[in-house]
Design a protein around this motif. Sequence first.
Motif, PDB file in Angstrom:
ATOM      1  N   THR A  92      33.357 -12.383 -46.312  1.00 40.15           N
ATOM      2  CA  THR A  92      31.974 -12.281 -46.766  1.00 40.15           C
ATOM      3  C   THR A  92      31.882 -11.172 -47.805  1.00 40.15           C
ATOM      4  O   THR A  92      32.535 -10.127 -47.684  1.00 40.15           O
ATOM      5  N   LYS A  93      31.088 -11.410 -48.849  1.00 45.00           N
ATOM      6  CA  LYS A  93      30.804 -10.376 -49.837  1.00 45.00           C
ATOM      7  C   LYS A  93      29.300 -10.293 -50.052  1.00 45.00           C
ATOM      8  O   LYS A  93      28.660 -11.280 -50.437  1.00 45.00           O
ATOM      9  N   ILE A  94      28.741  -9.112 -49.751  1.00 41.59           N
ATOM     10  CA  ILE A  94      27.319  -8.849 -50.008  1.00 41.59           C
ATOM     11  C   ILE A  94      27.248  -7.686 -50.989  1.00 41.59           C
ATOM     12  O   ILE A  94      27.727  -6.585 -50.695  1.00 41.59           O
ATOM     13  N   TYR A  95      26.674  -7.921 -52.153  1.00 40.33           N
ATOM     14  CA  TYR A  95      26.536  -6.858 -53.137  1.00 40.33           C
ATOM     15  C   TYR A  95      25.387  -5.923 -52.746  1.00 40.33           C
ATOM     16  O   TYR A  95      24.409  -6.374 -52.142  1.00 40.33           O
ATOM     17  N   PRO A  96      25.504  -4.653 -53.074  1.00 41.28           N
ATOM     18  CA  PRO A  96      24.425  -3.706 -52.752  1.00 41.28           C
ATOM     19  C   PRO A  96      23.082  -4.169 -53.317  1.00 41.28           C
ATOM     20  O   PRO A  96      23.001  -4.625 -54.464  1.00 41.28           O
ATOM     21  N   GLY A  97      22.050  -4.063 -52.504  1.00 37.39           N
ATOM     22  CA  GLY A  97      20.708  -4.438 -52.946  1.00 37.39           C
ATOM     23  C   GLY A  97      20.405  -5.911 -52.837  1.00 37.39           C
ATOM     24  O   GLY A  97      19.304  -6.354 -53.204  1.00 37.39           O
ATOM     25  N   GLN A  98      21.373  -6.718 -52.384  1.00 38.47           N
ATOM     26  CA  GLN A  98      21.138  -8.154 -52.243  1.00 38.47           C
ATOM     27  C   GLN A  98      21.183  -8.541 -50.775  1.00 38.47           C
ATOM     28  O   GLN A  98      22.047  -8.079 -50.019  1.00 38.47           O
TER      29      GLN A  98
ATOM     30  N   VAL B 211      21.173 -11.911 -49.792  1.00 40.98           N
ATOM     31  CA  VAL B 211      21.928 -13.160 -49.682  1.00 40.98           C
ATOM     32  C   VAL B 211      23.379 -12.899 -50.060  1.00 40.98           C
ATOM     33  O   VAL B 211      23.657 -12.374 -51.148  1.00 40.98           O
ATOM     34  N   PRO B 212      24.352 -13.236 -49.200  1.00 41.40           N
ATOM     35  CA  PRO B 212      25.757 -12.997 -49.525  1.00 41.40           C
ATOM     36  C   PRO B 212      26.198 -13.787 -50.750  1.00 41.40           C
ATOM     37  O   PRO B 212      25.823 -14.954 -50.918  1.00 41.40           O
ATOM     38  N   ALA B 213      26.987 -13.151 -51.604  1.00 36.46           N
ATOM     39  CA  ALA B 213      27.592 -13.874 -52.734  1.00 36.46           C
ATOM     40  C   ALA B 213      28.630 -14.855 -52.214  1.00 36.46           C
ATOM     41  O   ALA B 213      28.823 -15.934 -52.770  1.00 36.46           O
ATOM     42  N   VAL B 214      29.320 -14.453 -51.144  1.00 38.85           N
ATOM     43  CA  VAL B 214      30.275 -15.321 -50.433  1.00 38.85           C
ATOM     44  C   VAL B 214      30.023 -15.118 -48.943  1.00 38.85           C
ATOM     45  O   VAL B 214      29.914 -13.980 -48.478  1.00 38.85           O
ATOM     46  N   LYS B 215      29.934 -16.230 -48.209  1.00 36.95           N
ATOM     47  CA  LYS B 215      29.545 -16.139 -46.795  1.00 36.95           C
ATOM     48  C   LYS B 215      30.600 -16.757 -45.883  1.00 36.95           C
ATOM     49  O   LYS B 215      30.870 -17.955 -45.944  1.00 36.95           O
TER      50      LYS B 215
ATOM     51  N   PHE C 148      38.021 -24.197 -57.574  1.00 39.31           N
ATOM     52  CA  PHE C 148      36.724 -23.811 -57.024  1.00 39.31           C
ATOM     53  C   PHE C 148      35.662 -24.339 -57.981  1.00 39.31           C
ATOM     54  O   PHE C 148      35.660 -24.007 -59.164  1.00 39.31           O
ATOM     55  N   VAL C 149      34.752 -25.116 -57.450  1.00 44.54           N
ATOM     56  CA  VAL C 149      33.736 -25.720 -58.304  1.00 44.54           C
ATOM     57  C   VAL C 149      32.381 -25.633 -57.618  1.00 44.54           C
ATOM     58  O   VAL C 149      32.287 -25.636 -56.389  1.00 44.54           O
ATOM     59  N   GLY C 150      31.339 -25.543 -58.435  1.00 51.39           N
ATOM     60  CA  GLY C 150      29.990 -25.452 -57.904  1.00 51.39           C
ATOM     61  C   GLY C 150      29.062 -24.913 -58.977  1.00 51.39           C
ATOM     62  O   GLY C 150      29.512 -24.503 -60.054  1.00 51.39           O
ATOM     63  N   PRO C 151      27.762 -24.889 -58.725  1.00 48.69           N
ATOM     64  CA  PRO C 151      26.810 -24.392 -59.724  1.00 48.69           C
ATOM     65  C   PRO C 151      26.988 -22.902 -59.981  1.00 48.69           C
ATOM     66  O   PRO C 151      27.618 -22.185 -59.205  1.00 48.69           O
ATOM     67  N   SER C 152      26.423 -22.427 -61.084  1.00 45.22           N
ATOM     68  CA  SER C 152      26.502 -21.007 -61.428  1.00 45.22           C
ATOM     69  C   SER C 152      25.931 -20.155 -60.299  1.00 45.22           C
ATOM     70  O   SER C 152      24.923 -20.515 -59.687  1.00 45.22           O
ATOM     71  N   GLY C 153      26.610 -19.047 -60.019  1.00 43.99           N
ATOM     72  CA  GLY C 153      26.121 -18.130 -59.002  1.00 43.99           C
ATOM     73  C   GLY C 153      26.481 -18.494 -57.581  1.00 43.99           C
ATOM     74  O   GLY C 153      25.949 -17.899 -56.634  1.00 43.99           O
ATOM     75  N   CYS C 154      27.401 -19.442 -57.412  1.00 43.45           N
ATOM     76  CA  CYS C 154      27.745 -19.881 -56.045  1.00 43.45           C
ATOM     77  C   CYS C 154      28.902 -19.084 -55.441  1.00 43.45           C
ATOM     78  O   CYS C 154      29.315 -19.363 -54.316  1.00 43.45           O
ATOM     79  N   GLY C 155      29.447 -18.116 -56.174  1.00 45.24           N
ATOM     80  CA  GLY C 155      30.473 -17.246 -55.603  1.00 45.24           C
ATOM     81  C   GLY C 155      31.898 -17.519 -56.037  1.00 45.24           C
ATOM     82  O   GLY C 155      32.831 -16.865 -55.560  1.00 45.24           O
ATOM     83  N   LYS C 156      32.109 -18.455 -56.959  1.00 46.18           N
ATOM     84  CA  LYS C 156      33.469 -18.848 -57.347  1.00 46.18           C
ATOM     85  C   LYS C 156      34.262 -17.672 -57.923  1.00 46.18           C
ATOM     86  O   LYS C 156      35.375 -17.380 -57.475  1.00 46.18           O
ATOM     87  N   SER C 157      33.695 -17.013 -58.935  1.00 50.41           N
ATOM     88  CA  SER C 157      34.416 -15.910 -59.581  1.00 50.41           C
ATOM     89  C   SER C 157      34.553 -14.719 -58.644  1.00 50.41           C
ATOM     90  O   SER C 157      35.546 -13.986 -58.704  1.00 50.41           O
ATOM     91  N   THR C 158      33.570 -14.510 -57.775  1.00 52.09           N
ATOM     92  CA  THR C 158      33.646 -13.416 -56.800  1.00 52.09           C
ATOM     93  C   THR C 158      34.873 -13.579 -55.904  1.00 52.09           C
ATOM     94  O   THR C 158      35.568 -12.599 -55.583  1.00 52.09           O
ATOM     95  N   ILE C 159      35.179 -14.818 -55.528  1.00 52.72           N
ATOM     96  CA  ILE C 159      36.350 -15.068 -54.670  1.00 52.72           C
ATOM     97  C   ILE C 159      37.632 -14.672 -55.399  1.00 52.72           C
ATOM     98  O   ILE C 159      38.509 -14.010 -54.828  1.00 52.72           O
ATOM     99  N   LEU C 160      37.746 -15.047 -56.666  1.00 51.11           N
ATOM    100  CA  LEU C 160      38.935 -14.659 -57.434  1.00 51.11           C
ATOM    101  C   LEU C 160      39.088 -13.147 -57.467  1.00 51.11           C
ATOM    102  O   LEU C 160      40.183 -12.599 -57.282  1.00 51.11           O
TER     103      LEU C 160
ATOM    104  N   MET D  76      39.762  -6.742 -57.456  1.00 49.61           N
ATOM    105  CA  MET D  76      38.877  -6.171 -58.458  1.00 49.61           C
ATOM    106  C   MET D  76      37.572  -5.759 -57.790  1.00 49.61           C
ATOM    107  O   MET D  76      36.891  -4.840 -58.239  1.00 49.61           O
ATOM    108  N   ILE D  77      37.209  -6.500 -56.723  1.00 45.99           N
ATOM    109  CA  ILE D  77      36.124  -6.077 -55.842  1.00 45.99           C
ATOM    110  C   ILE D  77      36.615  -6.240 -54.412  1.00 45.99           C
ATOM    111  O   ILE D  77      37.527  -7.029 -54.143  1.00 45.99           O
ATOM    112  N   GLU D  78      36.021  -5.508 -53.497  1.00 45.97           N
ATOM    113  CA  GLU D  78      36.463  -5.538 -52.107  1.00 45.97           C
ATOM    114  C   GLU D  78      35.527  -6.412 -51.278  1.00 45.97           C
ATOM    115  O   GLU D  78      34.306  -6.400 -51.493  1.00 45.97           O
ATOM    116  N   PRO D  79      36.061  -7.173 -50.335  1.00 49.11           N
ATOM    117  CA  PRO D  79      35.188  -7.954 -49.445  1.00 49.11           C
ATOM    118  C   PRO D  79      34.381  -7.036 -48.539  1.00 49.11           C
ATOM    119  O   PRO D  79      34.836  -5.950 -48.176  1.00 49.11           O
ATOM    120  N   THR D  80      33.190  -7.484 -48.175  1.00 51.69           N
ATOM    121  CA  THR D  80      32.372  -6.728 -47.218  1.00 51.69           C
ATOM    122  C   THR D  80      32.966  -6.835 -45.826  1.00 51.69           C
ATOM    123  O   THR D  80      32.985  -5.870 -45.057  1.00 51.69           O
TER     124      THR D  80
END
Length: 373
Positions: free
Chosen positions: A8-14, A16-20, A34-46, A52-56
Amino acid sequence: MIELKNVTKIYPGQSVPAVKELTLTIQDGETCVFVGPSGCGKSTILRMINRMIEPTSGTILVDKEDILNKDPDKLRMSIGYVIQQIGLLPHRTVAENVAIVPRLYGWSKEKISKRVDELLELVGLDPEESKFKYPAQLSGGQMQRVGVARAMAADPPIMLMDEPFGAVDPIVRGHLQDEFLRLQKEIKKTVCFVTHDINEAIKMGDTIAIFDIGTLIQHGTPQEILSNPANEFVSDFIGHDRVVKKLTLLQVSDVASGIACIVRENELNNISQKMQDEKTAVSILLNGSDSPCGLITAQDIEKASDASPDRLKEMALSKKGAFIEGTELLTDALSQMLEWDTEHLGVMNRNEICGVLSLTDIRKYASGKEGEE
């Protein structure tokens, strides 16, 4: 090779999880798109995979080792990364860009030079023409090729590709996709490939992971997803033409089941009997050079009011383009059938006739009944 467990990844101040709670396994040598609409968490997973970012919360394993136990810099050096913006350093030459990671590993100049030339050739660039150029002197497609070469420079087992071909025009994009598929057959990397284009996902992926609002909705092979979408979201996302999209998954030679009767002009008098003897409903006419020049079916002969040799030849020549290479896709075959108003195509292996593809063959595959007699 890559395993995500309840990530799971939750960005500060949000809120709704970017990845759940993502659980996903990617096998060694597999390309998972990985496919899906913009903002669905694809790039966050990479970005979580290469830290480059740490999972929550949750665990990410690379080659069975928790990435949190690895040095982030060393982890990133062992993973190739290609992005849409390419990210080439503008003040360095092509060769210097490709050599960045090998230099960090302390390779010798001779080894680096040899690897740069090898990789540029591999991605379809002439080393002598391109390696001393700067990024501004390259086309968009050439820059993307250099980006792929740079990602492969130290021969990493894993490649992360974030919309790698999204910034180029459709024709160049198609060429780059084909080039990468060719490369992947040789290099067999484990690839996580992000796109928002379902057609690109179907073409590029061994498996496809479809996301919506940070949640994995369905994961499977292109065939599985097109044949059995998990829900209405997946069905709408892949489009109402999903049956037609299935035709991009197989080549003509994978489906063609018929045999052809080969005839020459002096055999047209006896064509019906010859077709009966050979138990086929399709004849292919050869010209004086023994090259296929037309196609005629038993149904054509039955419908003809005049079945003279001249009329049969005329009918056959009216379908002079009803031939296709066995390596072409079924979508191309269907298009060719419509263009030449025929339900059959002669299947070629270069200059040799190797069978017949019928519209019935395509229908059976598209409907999932290809195993039925």
